[in-house]
Design a protein around this motif. Structure first.
Motif, short mmCIF file in Angstrom:
data_model
loop_
_atom_site.label_atom_id
_atom_site.label_comp_id
_atom_site.label_asym_id
_atom_site.label_seq_id
_atom_site.Cartn_x
_atom_site.Cartn_y
_atom_site.Cartn_z
N TYR A 118 -61.03 122.24 28.48
CA TYR A 118 -59.94 121.95 27.54
C TYR A 118 -59.69 120.45 27.52
CZ TYR A 118 -57.33 122.19 31.95
OH TYR A 118 -56.91 122.02 33.26
N VAL A 119 -58.96 120.01 26.49
CA VAL A 119 -58.57 118.61 26.38
C VAL A 119 -57.11 118.49 26.79
CG1 VAL A 119 -58.25 116.65 24.83
CG2 VAL A 119 -60.24 118.12 24.56
N LYS A 120 -56.84 117.66 27.77
CA LYS A 120 -55.47 117.44 28.23
C LYS A 120 -54.72 116.53 27.25
CE LYS A 120 -56.87 117.64 33.09
NZ LYS A 120 -56.86 116.94 34.39
N LYS A 121 -53.41 116.58 27.29
CA LYS A 121 -52.60 115.80 26.36
C LYS A 121 -52.75 114.29 26.58
CE LYS A 121 -48.56 116.64 29.30
NZ LYS A 121 -47.29 117.35 29.40
N ASN A 122 -53.26 113.88 27.74
CA ASN A 122 -53.50 112.46 27.98
C ASN A 122 -54.95 112.07 27.69
OD1 ASN A 122 -54.44 113.97 30.11
ND2 ASN A 122 -53.49 112.74 31.71
N LYS A 123 -55.60 112.83 26.78
CA LYS A 123 -56.94 112.50 26.26
C LYS A 123 -58.02 112.56 27.34
CE LYS A 123 -57.18 108.94 23.54
NZ LYS A 123 -57.01 107.58 23.03
N ILE A 124 -57.94 113.58 28.20
CA ILE A 124 -58.96 113.83 29.21
C ILE A 124 -59.63 115.15 28.91
CG2 ILE A 124 -59.39 114.27 31.65
CD1 ILE A 124 -57.04 112.47 32.32
N LEU A 125 -60.97 115.16 28.86
CA LEU A 125 -61.70 116.41 28.74
C LEU A 125 -61.92 116.97 30.14
CD1 LEU A 125 -63.38 118.39 26.89
CD2 LEU A 125 -65.38 117.13 27.70
N TYR A 126 -61.34 118.14 30.41
CA TYR A 126 -61.53 118.79 31.70
C TYR A 126 -62.61 119.87 31.55
CZ TYR A 126 -60.87 121.31 36.02
OH TYR A 126 -61.10 121.89 37.24
N PHE A 127 -63.62 119.80 32.40
CA PHE A 127 -64.72 120.77 32.42
C PHE A 127 -64.97 121.09 33.89
CE2 PHE A 127 -69.19 122.03 32.49
CZ PHE A 127 -69.29 122.87 31.39
N GLY A 128 -64.44 122.21 34.35
CA GLY A 128 -64.56 122.53 35.77
C GLY A 128 -63.86 123.82 36.11
N PRO A 129 -63.78 124.16 37.38
CA PRO A 129 -63.13 125.40 37.79
C PRO A 129 -61.63 125.37 37.51
CG PRO A 129 -63.79 124.09 39.71
CD PRO A 129 -64.32 123.39 38.52
N ARG A 130 -61.07 126.54 37.31
CA ARG A 130 -59.62 126.65 37.11
C ARG A 130 -58.91 126.12 38.35
NH1 ARG A 130 -59.11 131.77 35.30
NH2 ARG A 130 -58.32 131.31 33.22
N LYS A 131 -57.86 125.35 38.12
CA LYS A 131 -57.14 124.72 39.23
C LYS A 131 -56.08 125.67 39.80
CE LYS A 131 -57.88 119.98 37.65
NZ LYS A 131 -57.26 118.68 37.34
N GLU A 132 -56.02 125.72 41.12
CA GLU A 132 -55.06 126.60 41.77
C GLU A 132 -53.62 126.21 41.45
OE1 GLU A 132 -55.75 129.41 43.31
OE2 GLU A 132 -57.83 129.00 42.77
N THR A 133 -53.39 124.93 41.18
CA THR A 133 -52.02 124.49 40.86
C THR A 133 -51.52 125.12 39.57
OG1 THR A 133 -52.96 122.54 39.77
CG2 THR A 133 -52.24 122.29 42.04
N ASP A 134 -52.43 125.57 38.69
CA ASP A 134 -52.02 126.22 37.44
C ASP A 134 -51.35 127.56 37.69
OD1 ASP A 134 -52.98 124.12 36.01
OD2 ASP A 134 -54.90 125.06 35.52
N ASP A 135 -51.48 128.09 38.91
CA ASP A 135 -50.92 129.40 39.23
C ASP A 135 -49.49 129.31 39.75
OD1 ASP A 135 -51.59 132.10 38.99
OD2 ASP A 135 -51.80 132.30 41.15
N ALA A 136 -48.92 128.13 39.79
CA ALA A 136 -47.55 127.95 40.27
C ALA A 136 -46.56 128.32 39.16
CB ALA A 136 -47.32 126.52 40.70
N VAL A 137 -45.45 128.95 39.53
CA VAL A 137 -44.41 129.30 38.56
C VAL A 137 -43.69 128.04 38.11
CG1 VAL A 137 -42.23 130.52 38.25
CG2 VAL A 137 -44.10 131.62 39.50
N ILE A 138 -43.66 127.81 36.79
CA ILE A 138 -43.04 126.58 36.27
C ILE A 138 -41.63 126.79 35.75
CG2 ILE A 138 -45.26 125.57 35.66
CD1 ILE A 138 -44.37 126.22 32.67
N ALA A 139 -41.24 128.09 35.53
CA ALA A 139 -39.91 128.31 34.96
C ALA A 139 -39.47 129.75 35.21
CB ALA A 139 -39.91 128.02 33.46
N GLU A 140 -38.15 129.94 35.34
CA GLU A 140 -37.55 131.27 35.37
C GLU A 140 -36.98 131.58 33.99
OE1 GLU A 140 -34.57 132.05 38.25
OE2 GLU A 140 -35.90 131.80 39.98
#
Length: 354
Positions: free
Chosen positions: A176-198
């Motif tokens: 995917y392309v990040k909002k800061n203009k970075i193309l990410y091509f790699g394994p899913r990041k574990e930090t994405d599994d953190a709860v961001i909101a209730e």
């Protein structure tokens, strides 16, 4: 809560410097955030009394910040959250009782979606192809190195973004392309599994859900899983599968997964069985989820729902998000949620290419 604010910047193409749109000229902004296969997009309306429409150009870079400020008379971009950077696809001025201009566009993956893949990239690995395409499209590279050279047949008559998504699937990656203009091509990041909101419904002072509709049904249940991996430089395909024969009576619902851990057929079969066990359970989805504006909401991030009963409370993943801002209506965020984590871009490609 504070006062809702929006900041918009465009790049002056002559000086290559950011220029801010005046707060007094902003009428409304809608930003749609999706998963990997489709580009994030925006639609904003500005006052055009001074012919701003002459300044905006197709392919011009544009960025948006959203949030709330404690002092509505003294604030800056630094008080808000960056939610989107992309390029303008269209400039649509309207001359009537009001003079307004509509800007529409997509994030930087839009270029990759539009462009045909070049055979000049033949005989390279997936990571080499991803890195070259990123640089060609003005993106910074965040690519995990791979080893297998990709066969030429994959490239024929296809768009760059479609190729990147399939290469990511093969490696068990996301792209995917990040909002800061970075193309990410790699394994899913574990930090994405953190709860961001209730998301709290009728929870007294914690309440922040305005609307929400659930669906607890057979929709989304998978009854046939195929796991594949291309092994070694000779690209030998390893494949395993698992089926739930009881659920097949509802019609075949198949998902193909590319997993680099499937280095033998036995491992591929085991991975398929594990994924089938997870995906053949009931899926709970939620739509029309509307909360006060939260610029931290992003697809694939996790939220927790409270106050909707034992069946529907729990953790959910964001499939789609929409930030809606207007001076007359305020700032709101809408979401579609699912109780199962999206496994790969493959299941969303249908929306873009079919």
């Amino acid at each position: 809560m504070g006062a809702h604010r929006c900041w918009i910047e465009v790049i002056n193409p002559e000086k290559n410097e950011p220029v801010a749109v005046k707060w007094s000229d902003i009428i409304s902004v809608d930003i749609d955030l999706s998963l990997y296969a489709a580009a994030d997009s925006f639609n904003c309306i500005l006052k055009n009394d001074f012919l701003l429409s002459d300044y905006f150009k197709k392919d011009q870079e544009i960025s948006f910040w959203l949030g709330s400020v404690s002092d509505p008379n003294h604030w800056s971009k630094e008080d808000l959250t960056h939610v989107f950077t992309g390029r303008i696809d269209g400039v649509r001025p309207y001359f009537g009782e009001q003079m307004i201009v509509q800007l529409v566009g997509r994030d930087y993956s839009g270029r990759l979606i539009d462009r045909e893949f070049s055979v000049a990239y033949a005989e390279q690995t997936a990571s080499q192809i991803a890195a070259k395409l990123a640089v060609e499209n003005g993106l910074t590279v965040d690519v995990t190195e791979t080893e297998v050279v990709i066969e030429k047949d994959l490239y024929k008559d296809r768009k760059e973004w479609e190729i990147l998504q399939e290469l990511a699937d093969r490696e068990g990656f996301v792209c995917y392309v990040k909002k800061n203009k970075i193309l990410y091509f790699g394994p899913r990041k574990e930090t994405d599994d953190a709860v961001i909101a209730e998301l709290n419904y009728k929870q007294k002072e914690k309440s922040n859900v305005l609307t929400m509709q659930f669906d607890n049904s057979m929709v989304g249940i998978i009854n046939y899983v195929v796991v594949r991996h291309w092994l070694g430089w000779k690209k030998k395909i390893i494949q395993g599968e698992a089926k739930d024969e009881d659920l097949m009576k509802y019609g075949e619902k198949k998902r193909v997964v590319y997993d680099p851990k499937a280095i033998t057929k036995e491992l591929a079969d085991q991975i398929a069985a594990n994924k089938l066990k997870e995906w053949s359970r009931g899926v709970v989805t939620a739509e029309q989820v509307r909360i006060p504006g939260s610029p931290l909401v992003d697809p694939e991030k996790k939220v927790v729902i409270k106050g909707c009963g034992q069946v529907f409370d729990g953790n959910y993943y964001i499939e789609k998000a929409r930030h809606i801002f207007s001076k007359s209506g305020g700032f709101f965020t809408e979401m579609n949620l699912t109780s199962q984590r999206p496994d790969s871009a493959a299941q969303y490609r249908k929306d873009l290419y079919d």
